[in-house]
Motif scaffolding. Structure first.
Motif, short mmCIF file in Angstrom:
data_model
loop_
_atom_site.label_atom_id
_atom_site.label_comp_id
_atom_site.label_asym_id
_atom_site.label_seq_id
_atom_site.Cartn_x
_atom_site.Cartn_y
_atom_site.Cartn_z
N VAL A 83 55.48 40.13 44.97
CA VAL A 83 56.10 38.79 44.07
C VAL A 83 55.22 38.37 43.22
N VAL A 84 55.33 38.56 41.89
CA VAL A 84 54.66 37.93 41.08
C VAL A 84 54.84 36.33 40.81
N PRO A 85 53.84 35.47 41.30
CA PRO A 85 54.01 34.01 40.96
C PRO A 85 54.48 33.27 39.68
N ASP A 86 55.11 32.30 39.71
CA ASP A 86 55.00 31.50 38.57
C ASP A 86 53.66 31.01 38.21
N PHE A 87 53.02 30.71 39.19
CA PHE A 87 51.56 30.11 38.76
C PHE A 87 50.66 30.48 39.82
N GLY A 88 49.37 30.79 39.27
CA GLY A 88 48.32 31.39 39.96
C GLY A 88 47.25 32.26 39.36
N PHE A 89 46.28 32.74 39.87
CA PHE A 89 45.26 33.55 39.27
C PHE A 89 45.41 34.91 39.65
N GLN A 90 45.33 35.82 38.57
CA GLN A 90 45.53 37.28 38.85
C GLN A 90 43.87 37.88 39.04
N ILE A 91 43.84 38.31 40.43
CA ILE A 91 42.39 38.75 40.91
C ILE A 91 42.11 40.08 39.94
N PRO A 92 40.86 40.13 39.44
CA PRO A 92 40.47 41.32 38.71
C PRO A 92 40.72 42.54 39.54
N ALA A 93 40.99 43.63 38.87
CA ALA A 93 41.20 44.75 39.64
C ALA A 93 40.05 45.41 40.48
N GLY A 94 40.31 46.01 41.71
CA GLY A 94 38.98 46.33 42.43
C GLY A 94 38.45 45.22 43.47
N CYS A 95 39.17 44.07 43.13
CA CYS A 95 38.73 42.97 43.99
C CYS A 95 39.67 42.47 45.00
N ARG A 96 39.26 41.85 46.08
CA ARG A 96 40.20 40.86 46.87
C ARG A 96 39.69 39.50 47.11
N ALA A 97 40.68 38.70 46.88
CA ALA A 97 40.28 37.34 47.25
C ALA A 97 40.05 36.94 48.56
N TRP A 98 38.75 36.12 48.55
CA TRP A 98 38.06 35.78 49.70
C TRP A 98 38.19 34.21 49.98
N PHE A 99 38.96 33.74 50.76
CA PHE A 99 39.00 32.45 51.23
C PHE A 99 38.21 31.64 52.31
N PRO A 100 37.48 30.47 52.17
CA PRO A 100 36.93 30.11 53.43
C PRO A 100 37.63 30.03 54.69
N TRP A 101 38.83 29.60 54.62
CA TRP A 101 39.94 29.39 55.89
C TRP A 101 40.14 30.80 56.31
N GLU A 102 39.96 31.92 55.63
CA GLU A 102 40.41 33.33 56.27
C GLU A 102 39.00 34.14 55.91
N ARG A 103 37.78 33.68 56.30
CA ARG A 103 36.57 34.41 55.92
C ARG A 103 36.55 35.59 56.41
N GLU A 104 36.71 35.94 57.74
CA GLU A 104 36.88 37.17 58.45
C GLU A 104 37.76 38.14 57.89
N SER A 105 38.70 37.77 57.27
CA SER A 105 39.68 38.57 56.74
C SER A 105 39.45 39.75 55.65
N ILE A 106 38.26 39.43 55.06
CA ILE A 106 37.74 40.27 54.00
C ILE A 106 37.13 41.66 54.82
#
Length: 319
Positions: A119-142
């Motif tokens: 799904v392409v959201p209506d609002f949000g940030f497109q992460i650069p190619a080759g990267c994965r978003a890393w959030f503090p509430w899911e620190r270990e998911s990376i």
């Protein structure tokens, strides 16, 4: 290899702040977050818009969507659906379908999305190619260990953490810099003969990866010391073609991002601050020889503005 893209709370708040004025004009009746990842940004959004917050629950195994909150939006409510990431999974798409089947027409805000998102959201940030978003509430998911679960972990998330550590000052005493400057070979021989510290961080360090500021040319003697004392973790050394000795903290920060380490133990307080300022989601721990202290660092906006103004003036003076 996929790199971690740090999305800490300050980054999240800044991203949301850029949309608030626009969202206020759109006349939403409610904010709906997808638990768990959407809850933190959902609270921020609902507070900024002064709107009630509701939440959905999603069972990945059965792909079942249900209401997480007891109260639900009024029929036909205009809502902003909030999630932390739009990815290849089905959480967001199934949640959108659920809301639409119940007569809602949601607009979608995700903190991050990429070109593989269902799904392409209506609002949000497109992460650069080759990267994965890393959030503090899911620190270990990376980490690779968590990724191997297919997002269906059977253990607590903290079991999937990935630790690494500095070398000098952690496993063995630091040799003062002036000794290297006075007689490099003598200082290296002295360092090679050192025994491990009597007091070490309270973790099993034997197989922990090591990220050191020692130059790559010291690999053989460094590895020999580690082998002699029973430390078998991966050894990452400083590439002098990329980083000078003064850029050691930057070298360590990049290694943390590239290897997706969630926790890093550093012996030098200044380097710990510099690493924390560059890798904002990883837990940076400063080890002072007896205890570890968590380090958090952001550049002060007031000082950043002053530094930028000084750079402009310096450039003008040389023109």
């Amino acid at each position: 290899m996929t790199r971690a893209y740090s999305c800490d709370y300050y980054w999240v708040e800044s991203l949301i702040g850029g949309y608030v004025s626009r969202w206020r004009l759109m006349g939403f009746d409610a904010v709906v977050a997808i638990a768990r990842g959407g809850l933190a940004p959902g609270v921020m959004v609902s507070t900024a818009l002064s709107l009630p917050l509701h939440a959905l629950s999603y069972d990945r195994a059965t792909r079942r969507v249900s209401w997480f909150t007891q109260q639900t939006p009024a029929a036909g409510a205009r809502m902003l659906l909030v999630e932390d990431i739009a990815g290849r999974g089905t959480t967001l798409s199934d949640s959108v379908d659920f809301l639409r089947r119940h007569g809602f027409q949601p607009k979608i805000f995700t903190l991050a999305w990429d070109d593989q998102s269902r799904v392409v959201p209506d609002f949000g940030f497109q992460i650069p190619a080759g990267c994965r978003a890393w959030f503090p509430w899911e620190r270990e998911s990376i980490t690779d260990a968590f990724g191997a679960t297919g997002n269906l972990p059977d253990r607590p998330e903290h079991d999937y953490a990935s630790w690494a550590m500095d070398l000098d000052g952690i496993l063995l005493p630091d040799i003062p810099e002036e000794h290297y400057l006075h007689d490099l070979e003598a200082a290296l021989l002295r360092r090679d003969a050192l025994e491990p510290h009597a007091t070490l961080p309270n973790r099993d360090l034997r197989s922990l990866p090591i990220v050191t500021g020692r130059p790559e040319q010291d690999r053989a003697r460094t590895q020999a010391w580690l082998d002699r004392h029973g430390f078998s973790g991966r050894l990452i050394m400083r590439d002098e073609s990329r980083y000078t000795a003064a850029q050691t903290a930057r070298h360590k920060a990049q290694a943390i991002i590239e290897q997706r380490y969630t926790h890093f133990i550093e012996s030098d307080a200044i380097q710990a601050l510099e690493i924390a300022s560059q890798v904002k989601v990883a837990r940076v721990l400063w080890w002072n020889g007896t205890r570890a202290m968590a380090v958090y660092a952001h550049e002060a906006p007031e000082m950043a503005a002053a530094r930028a103004a000084a750079a402009v003036l310096a450039q003008a003076d040389t023109a």
